[in-house]
Write a protein that holds these residues in place. Structure first.
Motif, PDB file in Angstrom:
ATOM      1  N   ASN A  18      17.570 -39.587  -7.328  1.00 41.32           N
ATOM      2  CA  ASN A  18      16.204 -39.730  -7.855  1.00 41.32           C
ATOM      3  C   ASN A  18      15.828 -41.179  -8.120  1.00 41.32           C
ATOM      4  O   ASN A  18      14.869 -41.465  -8.834  1.00 41.32           O
ATOM      5  N   ASP A  19      16.592 -42.126  -7.556  1.00 39.07           N
ATOM      6  CA  ASP A  19      16.314 -43.542  -7.778  1.00 39.07           C
ATOM      7  C   ASP A  19      16.469 -44.300  -6.464  1.00 39.07           C
ATOM      8  O   ASP A  19      17.571 -44.690  -6.083  1.00 39.07           O
ATOM      9  N   LEU A  20      15.362 -44.502  -5.764  1.00 31.51           N
ATOM     10  CA  LEU A  20      15.417 -45.167  -4.469  1.00 31.51           C
ATOM     11  C   LEU A  20      15.863 -46.626  -4.584  1.00 31.51           C
ATOM     12  O   LEU A  20      16.368 -47.206  -3.621  1.00 31.51           O
ATOM     13  N   SER A  21      15.701 -47.223  -5.780  1.00 26.78           N
ATOM     14  CA  SER A  21      16.107 -48.618  -5.950  1.00 26.78           C
ATOM     15  C   SER A  21      17.627 -48.773  -5.885  1.00 26.78           C
ATOM     16  O   SER A  21      18.134 -49.879  -5.671  1.00 26.78           O
ATOM     17  N   SER A  22      18.360 -47.675  -6.061  1.00 27.64           N
ATOM     18  CA  SER A  22      19.826 -47.741  -6.001  1.00 27.64           C
ATOM     19  C   SER A  22      20.351 -47.562  -4.580  1.00 27.64           C
ATOM     20  O   SER A  22      21.558 -47.646  -4.356  1.00 27.64           O
ATOM     21  N   VAL A  23      19.455 -47.312  -3.637  1.00 22.72           N
ATOM     22  CA  VAL A  23      19.864 -47.064  -2.249  1.00 22.72           C
ATOM     23  C   VAL A  23      20.048 -48.385  -1.513  1.00 22.72           C
ATOM     24  O   VAL A  23      19.135 -49.213  -1.477  1.00 22.72           O
ATOM     25  N   PRO A  24      21.222 -48.635  -0.910  1.00 21.81           N
ATOM     26  CA  PRO A  24      21.426 -49.855  -0.116  1.00 21.81           C
ATOM     27  C   PRO A  24      20.470 -49.873   1.076  1.00 21.81           C
ATOM     28  O   PRO A  24      20.184 -48.832   1.669  1.00 21.81           O
ATOM     29  N   ASP A  25      19.979 -51.034   1.414  1.00 17.38           N
ATOM     30  CA  ASP A  25      19.059 -51.174   2.545  1.00 17.38           C
ATOM     31  C   ASP A  25      19.860 -51.580   3.778  1.00 17.38           C
ATOM     32  O   ASP A  25      20.131 -52.752   4.005  1.00 17.38           O
ATOM     33  N   PHE A  26      20.259 -50.586   4.566  1.00 15.86           N
ATOM     34  CA  PHE A  26      21.055 -50.852   5.758  1.00 15.86           C
ATOM     35  C   PHE A  26      20.124 -51.121   6.942  1.00 15.86           C
ATOM     36  O   PHE A  26      19.281 -50.277   7.276  1.00 15.86           O
ATOM     37  N   PRO A  27      20.261 -52.254   7.625  1.00 21.01           N
ATOM     38  CA  PRO A  27      19.403 -52.570   8.771  1.00 21.01           C
ATOM     39  C   PRO A  27      19.829 -51.796  10.015  1.00 21.01           C
ATOM     40  O   PRO A  27      20.952 -51.285  10.092  1.00 21.01           O
ATOM     41  N   PRO A  28      18.956 -51.691  11.002  1.00 22.30           N
ATOM     42  CA  PRO A  28      19.336 -51.046  12.264  1.00 22.30           C
ATOM     43  C   PRO A  28      20.568 -51.708  12.872  1.00 22.30           C
ATOM     44  O   PRO A  28      20.708 -52.937  12.850  1.00 22.30           O
ATOM     45  N   GLY A  29      21.469 -50.896  13.388  1.00 20.15           N
ATOM     46  CA  GLY A  29      22.698 -51.412  13.980  1.00 20.15           C
ATOM     47  C   GLY A  29      23.858 -51.500  13.012  1.00 20.15           C
ATOM     48  O   GLY A  29      24.996 -51.733  13.422  1.00 20.15           O
ATOM     49  N   LYS A  30      23.576 -51.287  11.737  1.00 18.61           N
ATOM     50  CA  LYS A  30      24.625 -51.379  10.724  1.00 18.61           C
ATOM     51  C   LYS A  30      25.508 -50.135  10.762  1.00 18.61           C
ATOM     52  O   LYS A  30      25.031 -49.001  10.854  1.00 18.61           O
ATOM     53  N   HIS A  31      26.842 -50.341  10.680  1.00 19.94           N
ATOM     54  CA  HIS A  31      27.775 -49.214  10.610  1.00 19.94           C
ATOM     55  C   HIS A  31      27.874 -48.740   9.165  1.00 19.94           C
ATOM     56  O   HIS A  31      28.023 -49.552   8.239  1.00 19.94           O
ATOM     57  N   VAL A  32      27.806 -47.439   8.965  1.00 22.04           N
ATOM     58  CA  VAL A  32      27.845 -46.853   7.626  1.00 22.04           C
ATOM     59  C   VAL A  32      28.750 -45.634   7.630  1.00 22.04           C
ATOM     60  O   VAL A  32      29.248 -45.211   8.678  1.00 22.04           O
ATOM     61  N   LEU A  33      28.948 -45.080   6.444  1.00 18.81           N
ATOM     62  CA  LEU A  33      29.655 -43.810   6.291  1.00 18.81           C
ATOM     63  C   LEU A  33      28.637 -42.821   5.741  1.00 18.81           C
ATOM     64  O   LEU A  33      27.977 -43.092   4.737  1.00 18.81           O
ATOM     65  N   ALA A  34      28.473 -41.687   6.429  1.00 25.27           N
ATOM     66  CA  ALA A  34      27.407 -40.756   6.051  1.00 25.27           C
ATOM     67  C   ALA A  34      27.879 -39.312   6.145  1.00 25.27           C
ATOM     68  O   ALA A  34      28.781 -38.978   6.921  1.00 25.27           O
ATOM     69  N   VAL A  35      27.251 -38.475   5.339  1.00 22.02           N
ATOM     70  CA  VAL A  35      27.547 -37.045   5.352  1.00 22.02           C
ATOM     71  C   VAL A  35      26.922 -36.421   6.595  1.00 22.02           C
ATOM     72  O   VAL A  35      25.709 -36.550   6.819  1.00 22.02           O
ATOM     73  N   TYR A  36      27.745 -35.770   7.398  1.00 21.21           N
ATOM     74  CA  TYR A  36      27.223 -35.119   8.596  1.00 21.21           C
ATOM     75  C   TYR A  36      26.380 -33.913   8.169  1.00 21.21           C
ATOM     76  O   TYR A  36      26.772 -33.153   7.273  1.00 21.21           O
ATOM     77  N   PRO A  37      25.199 -33.749   8.775  1.00 20.97           N
ATOM     78  CA  PRO A  37      24.284 -32.669   8.363  1.00 20.97           C
ATOM     79  C   PRO A  37      24.964 -31.306   8.288  1.00 20.97           C
ATOM     80  O   PRO A  37      25.757 -30.928   9.159  1.00 20.97           O
ATOM     81  N   GLU A  38      24.637 -30.566   7.205  1.00 21.92           N
ATOM     82  CA  GLU A  38      25.115 -29.206   6.953  1.00 21.92           C
ATOM     83  C   GLU A  38      26.631 -29.127   6.766  1.00 21.92           C
ATOM     84  O   GLU A  38      27.245 -28.081   6.996  1.00 21.92           O
ATOM     85  N   THR A  39      27.267 -30.245   6.376  1.00 21.73           N
ATOM     86  CA  THR A  39      28.695 -30.245   6.058  1.00 21.73           C
ATOM     87  C   THR A  39      28.904 -31.048   4.774  1.00 21.73           C
ATOM     88  O   THR A  39      27.962 -31.614   4.217  1.00 21.73           O
ATOM     89  N   THR A  40      30.156 -31.112   4.330  1.00 18.95           N
ATOM     90  CA  THR A  40      30.513 -31.971   3.199  1.00 18.95           C
ATOM     91  C   THR A  40      31.474 -33.065   3.655  1.00 18.95           C
ATOM     92  O   THR A  40      32.145 -33.686   2.833  1.00 18.95           O
ATOM     93  N   ALA A  41      31.520 -33.323   4.954  1.00 16.13           N
ATOM     94  CA  ALA A  41      32.393 -34.351   5.512  1.00 16.13           C
ATOM     95  C   ALA A  41      31.580 -35.597   5.863  1.00 16.13           C
ATOM     96  O   ALA A  41      30.417 -35.509   6.248  1.00 16.13           O
ATOM     97  N   LEU A  42      32.210 -36.751   5.702  1.00 17.13           N
ATOM     98  CA  LEU A  42      31.556 -38.027   6.027  1.00 17.13           C
ATOM     99  C   LEU A  42      32.228 -38.650   7.237  1.00 17.13           C
ATOM    100  O   LEU A  42      33.457 -38.617   7.382  1.00 17.13           O
ATOM    101  N   TYR A  43      31.383 -39.238   8.095  1.00 20.19           N
ATOM    102  CA  TYR A  43      31.883 -39.877   9.306  1.00 20.19           C
ATOM    103  C   TYR A  43      31.165 -41.214   9.517  1.00 20.19           C
ATOM    104  O   TYR A  43      30.078 -41.460   8.971  1.00 20.19           O
ATOM    105  N   LYS A  44      31.774 -42.024  10.350  1.00 19.89           N
ATOM    106  CA  LYS A  44      31.165 -43.303  10.703  1.00 19.89           C
ATOM    107  C   LYS A  44      29.921 -43.063  11.546  1.00 19.89           C
ATOM    108  O   LYS A  44      29.914 -42.224  12.446  1.00 19.89           O
ATOM    109  N   ALA A  45      28.866 -43.836  11.240  1.00 17.42           N
ATOM    110  CA  ALA A  45      27.615 -43.706  11.989  1.00 17.42           C
ATOM    111  C   ALA A  45      26.954 -45.069  12.092  1.00 17.42           C
ATOM    112  O   ALA A  45      27.316 -46.011  11.369  1.00 17.42           O
TER     113      ALA A  45
END
Length: 269
Positions: free
Chosen positions: A200-227
């Motif tokens: 509920n706080d968008l100011s706490s969200v890191p601003d990742f630019p296009p092309g940046k590698h991140v770790l994210a929750v794959y849709p409809e799962t509880t697992a995180l993968y590189k994206a």
């Protein structure tokens, strides 16, 4: 007063001056390390764990040096005390010794207090913030013994031990092979935990630019993968996950911004 006594007293006085100057230099280095730890505390937990341990190790070395210097000062002071005792009239020796020994006791107490490095107020504040993660969902690196590798999952923090700096977490949605055993609990170090941004706080969200590698929750799962970030919308990141090929191409998938975190250093799928 014999000549050797005077020379010995002068030598010990010079040695005391040297020891105190070196103690001042060590104290300056300790203060610098405290400031460095304060800056580290503003980083992500996995960075704190890595850099924080290195900095605390350096800080411990400095405190150890300060302790050694303090012990040397006590030794030289005792020698100087004996030399002074030998030169004073008998009636005044007891009073002077009590006064000097009282000072030495204070130094010993200060030495005992400095044997272990103390966390800066900022580091303590950071540990408090980690303790406040109780009940929150976080990204956690968990070793899958069956598969022989580490994987990242969404888990809930149930406790944070500030002494051991370990999290107790609960995997609320274990995989199919674990359904018979129900929810699983783990104890994990700080380096295995990444807090999610506040939903509920968008100011706490890191601003990742296009092309940046991140770790994210794959849709409809509880697992995180590189994206890889394609773009950011207001409430979502459009991502391309590694090894997510469909029909010869990598589909673009939307993931809520509060389910995307920095890619940990040294990440291995």
């Amino acid at each position: 007063m014999s000549s050797p006594d005077i020379i010995g007293m002068l030598d010990n006085s010079k040695e005391l001056d040297r020891l105190r100057k070196e103690q001042e230099e060590v104290l300056l280095e300790i203060n610098k390390m405290h400031k460095k730890l304060q800056s580290i505390c503003r980083a992500a937990p996995e960075v704190v764990e890595k850099l924080g341990d290195i900095s605390l190790s350096r800080l411990k070395t400095l405190y150890t040096r300060a302790k050694d210097l303090s012990e040397s000062e006590v030794t030289v002071s005792s020698q100087l005390l004996g030399q002074i005792d030998a030169l004073l009239p008998t009636g005044t020796q007891g009073q002077l010794r009590r006064r000097l020994e009282g000072n030495e006791q204070k130094k010993k107490r200060a030495k005992a207090d400095s044997e272990m490095p103390r966390l800066s107020p900022s580091m303590c504040s950071h540990l408090e913030s980690l303790a406040n993660l109780k009940g929150e969902q976080v990204a956690a690196r968990i070793t899958q013994e069956e598969a022989g590798k580490d994987e990242w999952f969404v888990v809930k923090v149930t406790h944070f031990d500030k002494e051991t700096r370990q999290f107790e977490v609960l995997d609320e949605e274990p995989g199919d092979e674990e359904e018979s055993t129900g929810q699983r609990k783990y104890k994990l170090p700080m380096s295995h935990i990444i807090p999610f941004p506040k939903w509920n706080d968008l100011s706490s969200v890191p601003d990742f630019p296009p092309g940046k590698h991140v770790l994210a929750v794959y849709p409809e799962t509880t697992a995180l993968y590189k994206a890889t970030v394609v773009k950011r919308k207001i409430d979502d990141y459009v991502l391309v996950f590694d090894d997510d090929e469909e029909d010869g191409s990598l589909p673009k998938r939307s993931v809520p911004v509060h389910r995307v975190v920095p890619l940990p250093e040294g990440y291995r799928p």
